[in-house]
Design an enzyme around this catalytic site. Structure first.
Site, PDB file in Angstrom:
ATOM      1  N   GLU A 117       8.419  32.726  65.201  1.00 44.55           N
ATOM      2  CA  GLU A 117       9.576  32.690  64.294  1.00 44.55           C
ATOM      3  C   GLU A 117      10.566  33.771  64.726  1.00 44.55           C
ATOM      4  O   GLU A 117      10.168  34.828  65.226  1.00 44.55           O
ATOM      5  CB  GLU A 117       9.142  32.976  62.843  1.00 44.55           C
ATOM      6  CG  GLU A 117       8.253  31.914  62.219  1.00 44.55           C
ATOM      7  CD  GLU A 117       9.050  30.761  61.606  1.00 44.55           C
ATOM      8  OE1 GLU A 117      10.288  30.823  61.592  1.00 44.55           O
ATOM      9  OE2 GLU A 117       8.404  29.801  61.135  1.00 44.55           O
ATOM     10  N   CYS A 118      11.823  33.512  64.480  1.00 43.74           N
ATOM     11  CA  CYS A 118      12.822  34.537  64.820  1.00 43.74           C
ATOM     12  C   CYS A 118      12.839  35.655  63.793  1.00 43.74           C
ATOM     13  O   CYS A 118      13.356  36.741  64.049  1.00 43.74           O
ATOM     14  CB  CYS A 118      14.219  33.916  64.922  1.00 43.74           C
ATOM     15  SG  CYS A 118      14.788  33.161  63.386  1.00 43.74           S
TER      16      CYS A 118
END
Ligand code: SF4
Length: 308
Positions: free
Chosen positions: A301-302
């Site tokens: 995930e960013c």
């Protein structure tokens, strides 16, 4: 007393701020002497921070007041607000994405915004907002590493819906950022790269808003599986609305196909989830739809949708 509605934008901005909270939903007293000086008026509400944004780390101390806490008047996560959000979220579990968006627009008016990476889910929500509330401010976190095909969707959205998605950028260009860091940061420190070029930018872009829409689906990842329809986002100090939380990939693509919604042509080439080009690859048949993101690393995930 005035209700916070889209046509009261400038009145709300001039409202007396001291001792005013919105935890009990939507009514504020106005300082009418200040209102006489109102000059801010535009056809379409804009986010509060246009232009280039500073790079900074993501600590609370560095950023000061964030999100809805920086709004005038602020919206704070009082117990009353948290209770309201929990009750609304439960009541919207079976609602359509359109009804969830209508609730968010009605509740938060022009302080409701949306961040999009121009993915299929985001395009679906933009299509819905174009019908429900086309003046909703929408922005893209333009890291400098996006695919040209991704950015081309901004023009397609403008042509199709008349909506201009705002590009929000870090202060440093890719060239400057890589120069001062001795090369691409995404190679060795992708978490820091995302923090600098996405998370910090979203914090700035959403400062002063009350709520944001995300396009996540619960079936995309374990992190996303626990997302409420509506809840308080501690990371950004905003109400977070996820109208597609209960939708499936099939439903998203069904709407895209039936309504001829624009989408990134790279999806037809095996790019099931598209982010920045250095951190995105096409997936093979049978792979998870997000397997092409940060492939070969532990990162999934960013950080926009995690609370760490
Ligand atoms: Fe940097 Fe990759 Fe994150 Fe984009 S996705 S901000 S290139 S680490």
């Amino acid at each position: 007393m005035y209700y916070l509605r889209a046509d009261k934008w400038e009145k709300e901005a001039l409202a007396t701020t001291k001792n005013q909270k919105l935890g009990d939903i939507g009514k504020i007293e106005l300082n009418m002497s200040n209102f006489a000086n109102a000059s801010m008026k535009s056809d379409r509400p804009r986010l509060l921070h246009d232009g280039l944004l500073p790079i900074a780390d993501t600590t609370e101390a560095e950023f000061g007041l964030q999100g809805a806490l920086a709004a005038v008047p602020p919206l704070e996560p009082t117990q009353a607000l948290l209770d309201e959000l929990a009750a609304v979220s439960a009541s919207l579990e079976s609602a359509s994405p359109q009804d969830i968006l209508k609730w968010a627009v009605d509740r938060f008016a022009e302080r409701f915004t949306m961040a999009t990476a121009f993915g299929p889910e985001g395009m679906t929500i933009i299509h819905m907002l174009a019908e429900i509330a086309p003046k909703t401010p929408i922005f893209n976190l333009d890291t400098g590493y996006q695919f040209p095909e991704t950015l081309a969707l901004r023009e397609k959205i403008k042509e199709r819906y008349g909506i201009e998605v705002e590009l929000k950028r870090p202060a440093l260009s890719v060239e400057e950022y890589e120069r001062i860091n001795g090369g691409p940061v995404y190679k060795e420190e992708p978490h820091r790269c995302c923090a600098d070029r996405k998370i910090a930018v979203l914090r700035e872009a959403a400062r002063g808003m009350y709520a944001w829409a995300s396009a996540i689906r619960r079936d995309q990842s374990p992190d996303r599986s626990i997302a409420p329809i509506v809840g308080w986002d501690k990371k950004f100090q905003l109400v977070k609305v996820s109208p597609l939380a209960n939708w499936t990939k099939k439903q998203v693509w069904g709407l895209i196909t039936s309504k001829d919604i624009p989408y990134n042509p790279m999806h037809d080439l095996g790019y099931t989830s598209i982010g920045c080009w250095p951190c995105t690859r096409a997936v093979s048949i049978g792979e998870d739809e997000r397997a092409g993101r940060w492939s070969g690393t532990a990162k999934t995930e960013c950080g926009l949708h995690t609370q760490d």
